[in-house]
Design a protein around this motif. Sequence first.
Motif, short mmCIF file in Angstrom:
data_model
loop_
_atom_site.label_atom_id
_atom_site.label_comp_id
_atom_site.label_asym_id
_atom_site.label_seq_id
_atom_site.Cartn_x
_atom_site.Cartn_y
_atom_site.Cartn_z
N THR A 1 37.55 12.84 -3.62
CA THR A 1 38.96 13.27 -3.63
C THR A 1 39.01 14.78 -3.41
OG1 THR A 1 38.93 13.51 -6.03
CG2 THR A 1 39.73 11.43 -5.16
N ILE A 2 39.98 15.20 -2.61
CA ILE A 2 40.17 16.63 -2.35
C ILE A 2 41.63 16.96 -2.62
CG2 ILE A 2 39.93 18.52 -0.68
CD1 ILE A 2 37.71 17.00 0.68
N ASP A 3 41.88 17.57 -3.77
CA ASP A 3 43.25 17.94 -4.14
C ASP A 3 43.42 19.44 -4.04
OD1 ASP A 3 44.48 15.39 -4.95
OD2 ASP A 3 42.95 15.35 -6.50
N GLY A 4 44.68 19.85 -3.97
CA GLY A 4 44.94 21.29 -3.94
C GLY A 4 46.33 21.57 -3.44
N PRO A 5 46.76 22.83 -3.53
CA PRO A 5 48.11 23.19 -3.10
C PRO A 5 48.27 23.16 -1.58
CG PRO A 5 46.90 25.15 -3.75
CD PRO A 5 46.01 23.99 -4.04
N ASN B 1 59.39 33.75 4.96
CA ASN B 1 60.03 32.50 4.49
C ASN B 1 58.97 31.49 4.09
OD1 ASN B 1 62.42 33.63 5.15
ND2 ASN B 1 62.77 32.45 7.02
N LEU B 2 57.88 31.44 4.87
CA LEU B 2 56.81 30.48 4.57
C LEU B 2 56.19 30.77 3.21
CD1 LEU B 2 54.81 30.10 7.92
CD2 LEU B 2 56.07 28.34 6.69
N ARG B 3 55.94 32.08 2.94
CA ARG B 3 55.33 32.46 1.67
C ARG B 3 56.24 32.05 0.51
NH1 ARG B 3 55.11 37.41 2.31
NH2 ARG B 3 53.11 37.64 3.34
N ASN B 4 57.56 32.32 0.68
CA ASN B 4 58.51 31.96 -0.39
C ASN B 4 58.56 30.46 -0.59
OD1 ASN B 4 59.09 34.59 -0.86
ND2 ASN B 4 60.87 34.64 0.52
N ASP B 5 58.54 29.70 0.53
CA ASP B 5 58.55 28.24 0.45
C ASP B 5 57.32 27.72 -0.28
OD1 ASP B 5 60.92 27.85 1.67
OD2 ASP B 5 60.12 27.00 3.54
N LEU B 6 56.15 28.34 0.03
CA LEU B 6 54.90 27.91 -0.61
C LEU B 6 54.97 28.13 -2.12
CD1 LEU B 6 51.88 29.24 1.52
CD2 LEU B 6 52.70 26.92 1.29
N ILE B 7 55.49 29.29 -2.50
CA ILE B 7 55.57 29.61 -3.94
C ILE B 7 56.48 28.60 -4.64
CG2 ILE B 7 56.42 31.34 -5.60
CD1 ILE B 7 55.47 33.48 -3.52
N GLU B 8 57.61 28.29 -3.97
CA GLU B 8 58.57 27.35 -4.55
C GLU B 8 57.96 25.95 -4.64
OE1 GLU B 8 62.88 25.85 -3.31
OE2 GLU B 8 62.46 27.92 -2.74
N ARG B 9 57.25 25.57 -3.56
CA ARG B 9 56.67 24.22 -3.53
C ARG B 9 55.53 24.09 -4.55
NH1 ARG B 9 54.70 21.51 1.93
NH2 ARG B 9 56.15 22.92 2.94
N ASP B 10 54.72 25.15 -4.69
CA ASP B 10 53.64 25.14 -5.69
C ASP B 10 54.23 24.94 -7.08
OD1 ASP B 10 51.72 25.72 -3.82
OD2 ASP B 10 51.35 27.78 -4.48
N LYS B 11 55.35 25.66 -7.32
CA LYS B 11 55.99 25.60 -8.63
C LYS B 11 56.46 24.17 -8.91
CE LYS B 11 59.56 28.16 -10.88
NZ LYS B 11 60.64 29.08 -10.59
N ARG B 12 57.12 23.57 -7.88
CA ARG B 12 57.65 22.22 -8.08
C ARG B 12 56.50 21.22 -8.26
NH1 ARG B 12 61.87 22.31 -4.34
NH2 ARG B 12 60.28 22.02 -2.78
N PRO C 1 51.48 15.91 -11.94
CA PRO C 1 51.58 17.27 -11.39
C PRO C 1 50.28 17.69 -10.70
CG PRO C 1 51.30 17.35 -13.76
CD PRO C 1 51.45 15.90 -13.40
N LEU C 2 50.41 18.69 -9.84
CA LEU C 2 49.23 19.23 -9.18
C LEU C 2 48.39 19.97 -10.20
CD1 LEU C 2 47.54 20.20 -6.73
CD2 LEU C 2 49.15 22.08 -6.51
N VAL C 3 47.23 19.41 -10.51
CA VAL C 3 46.31 20.03 -11.48
C VAL C 3 44.90 19.54 -11.16
CG1 VAL C 3 46.67 18.16 -13.17
CG2 VAL C 3 45.91 20.37 -13.98
N ALA C 4 43.92 20.40 -11.41
CA ALA C 4 42.54 19.95 -11.17
C ALA C 4 42.15 18.94 -12.25
CB ALA C 4 41.61 21.15 -11.21
N ALA C 5 41.50 17.87 -11.84
CA ALA C 5 40.99 16.90 -12.83
C ALA C 5 39.94 17.64 -13.67
CB ALA C 5 40.36 15.71 -12.11
N PRO C 6 39.79 17.26 -14.95
CA PRO C 6 38.81 17.96 -15.80
C PRO C 6 37.40 17.94 -15.20
CG PRO C 6 40.05 16.32 -17.07
CD PRO C 6 40.49 16.18 -15.66
N ASP C 7 37.09 16.87 -14.46
CA ASP C 7 35.74 16.77 -13.87
C ASP C 7 35.71 17.19 -12.40
OD1 ASP C 7 37.36 14.59 -13.34
OD2 ASP C 7 35.74 13.11 -13.42
N ALA C 8 36.74 17.94 -11.95
CA ALA C 8 36.75 18.40 -10.55
C ALA C 8 36.00 19.72 -10.41
CB ALA C 8 38.20 18.59 -10.10
#
Length: 222
Positions: A7-11, A167-178, A186-193
């Motif tokens: 699995t490869i998760d991330g923002p 605009n892209l940077r602001n969108d990224l910040i907003e999307r990361d937050k959501r 929620p977007l979070v690293a698994a404890p064993d990641a």
Amino acid sequence: MNISIITIDGPTASGKGTVARIVAEKLHFHYLDSGALYRLTALSVIRSGINPDDTGQIAEMARNLPCRFEKEHIFLGDEDVTDAIRSETIGNMASKIAAIPAVRQALTDLQTGFRKAPGLVADGRDMGTVIFPEADLKIFLTASVDIRAERRYKQLLEKGIPANIDNLRNDLIERDKRDTQRQTAPLVAAPDAITLDTSTLNIQETVERVLDLFARTIRSRS
Ligand code: DC
């Protein structure tokens, strides 16, 4: 037969899609772009004109998504929507509807259905935490917001989609937050990641790290 899962998760714009696709190709594994499923649902919602607050109807749409993946192409019904789902409008809508628990639930079976021999590389936000908690190797890719905005900017220009980096940077910040603050998955690293910061790594180097980590995982099992 044992089916391996990475699995490869991330923002957004951390490079996970490109890395996951190449790793899957090198290992001859299947590939799941889970974000595409949220994007396909978002495209259907926008096109149908249904109220974006009607969570029941959106979940129903997600449950009956007429999607098909053929090599690099993604179809909604008979239409090739590979490029159409990559716009920022669709990405932002995808992030909004991804916060609806019933939508996430509706897309679960579709995602676990990608688990096929000899193996799967799945990228997204909750692949290692919720959809494939049994994965053999879990990677969490990060990169600074400036680097990610720059990457996304280049990607869009290459596709001929006009973009503005601020605009892209602001969108990224907003999307990361959501994505990180929602209640469900929620977007979070698994404890064993294992976290890899790609701010100073290129795609090739990141792919090599993932392949090396996977080889070690397999060796440690035998
Ligand atoms: O990875 P992406 O940018 O294509 O994903 C689009 C949106 O879909 C993202 O902002 C959050 C959502 N998503 C999610 O909630 N869970 C996933 N596993 C994948 C994507």
